[in-house]
Motif scaffolding. Structure first.
Motif: not given
Lengths: 213, 213
Positions: B102, A104, B109, A107, A75-76, A60, B104-105, A72-73, A58
């Motif tokens: 993914w 969670i 996201s 998020l 939160g992850a 970012q 979390i994405a 990535f992410e 994405f």
């Protein structure tokens, strides 16, 4: 000296307004709390090419590399870091579950409303169609934090790092009633947050020198 | 016979429009895919009292009980279930990390844009201030799924369950280009999804009989 296994990836530079708020701060804060050594690497802010998209689809930041794993992410990445340190998440199943659900919730129950609300507010509409929903979510969260200091497991966890950063958005501040304002003060007064913020500010300030003025 | 350890909590009844889309379907689908036995318990849709708020502070469903543990947030429940079954998440660190990022994405996201976009659309504004952002996120996701069948680890995982349910929102369907439409077909054609949907529809239909007409 062995190289640090953890590498935090962020932009090489950002303009002044988001400094102190780029989401790499969540990972910096968590790694400082947990005493996990890390290095910082960068991707270009101006040109987000295929190399960047291959690791953050994405376009970012942040993302994290841990040996051969790239995540990535934010939160992850926080959940991945939480597995490395009891400072971030208790080891017992009930404490883990409590930390997980509140991370969670940050998020998907709070930030899912607060970030679109903030985004819409940037264009200064007369009314923001997400006002009511946001106020309801903040009220529910305030009800929880009126009777306890931390979100999960009776102690500070990675869920507080995430939720506090979510509530830090400047436009949100005036909407936080006493329980949430007190929670934010309690959370942001931790030395690791201040260190993370200073580190991020210094990272982007150092990059100014290399930019055409 | 020993009682099932897993209990899925959902509403006792909902009006017809959301049936088939209440988020308990995410957990049903995952548990059916994984062959995890579960029972269904309910909280009142009409009166969401302190008992409900104690287990779901934002007054929503689903939540999950697993022995002595109660978890809210569909994303958290899915990650909890994923620890129980390799069908939902690979066991190797790289596969776990890919599935986690993914999932979390999906929550932070894609759904962070698509749900507020849907919510604003309910009031039928002339323009939706989140149109552009939503299209950008769907385009990025389509770029990923143009070259592979599943989001993570080269196989179907719990991240696909979540992302597919996010993309199922009827208002979103016309905005999905060929890669995302094909992904949704591929995902929703799994027998476990159909079973989960039928089970949810049957649950709410059975409740109609007990309601004053």
């Amino acid at each position: 000296m062995r190289p640090a296994m953890l590498t935090l990836w962020t932009y090489d530079w950002v303009p002044p307004p988001p400094r102190g708020h780029v989401r790499d701060i969540r990972l910096r804060w968590a790694m400082i709390e947990a005493g996990l050594p890390y290095t910082v690497a960068t991707v270009p802010f101006d040109n987000r090419g295929p190399d960047h998209l291959a690791r953050q689809p994405f376009a970012q930041v942040p993302f994290l590399t841990d040996g051969g794993i790239t995540l990535f992410e934010s939160g992850a990445c926080l959940l991945h870091l939480a597995e490395k340190s009891e400072t971030l998440m208790p080891r017992d199943p009930a404490g883990r579950a409590d930390t997980l659900q509140w991370l969670i919730a940050g998020l998907n129950s709070v930030e899912m409303v607060s970030v679109p609300w903030w985004f819409i507010g940037l264009s200064r509409p007369e009314t923001n169609p997400l006002d009511g929903w946001l106020d309801q979510r903040l009220m529910r969260l305030a009800d929880v934090l009126a009777s306890r200091d931390w979100l999960a497991a009776g102690r500070f966890t990675v869920a507080d790092i995430l939720m506090a950063d979510i509530l830090r958005v400047p436009a949100l501040r005036p909407r936080l009633g006493p329980p949430l304002a007190a929670y934010l003060d309690r959370t942001l007064s931790r030395p690791a947050f201040d260190q993370a913020r200073q580190d991020q500010l210094a990272h982007f300030a150092a990059a100014d020198a290399g930019r055409p003025s």
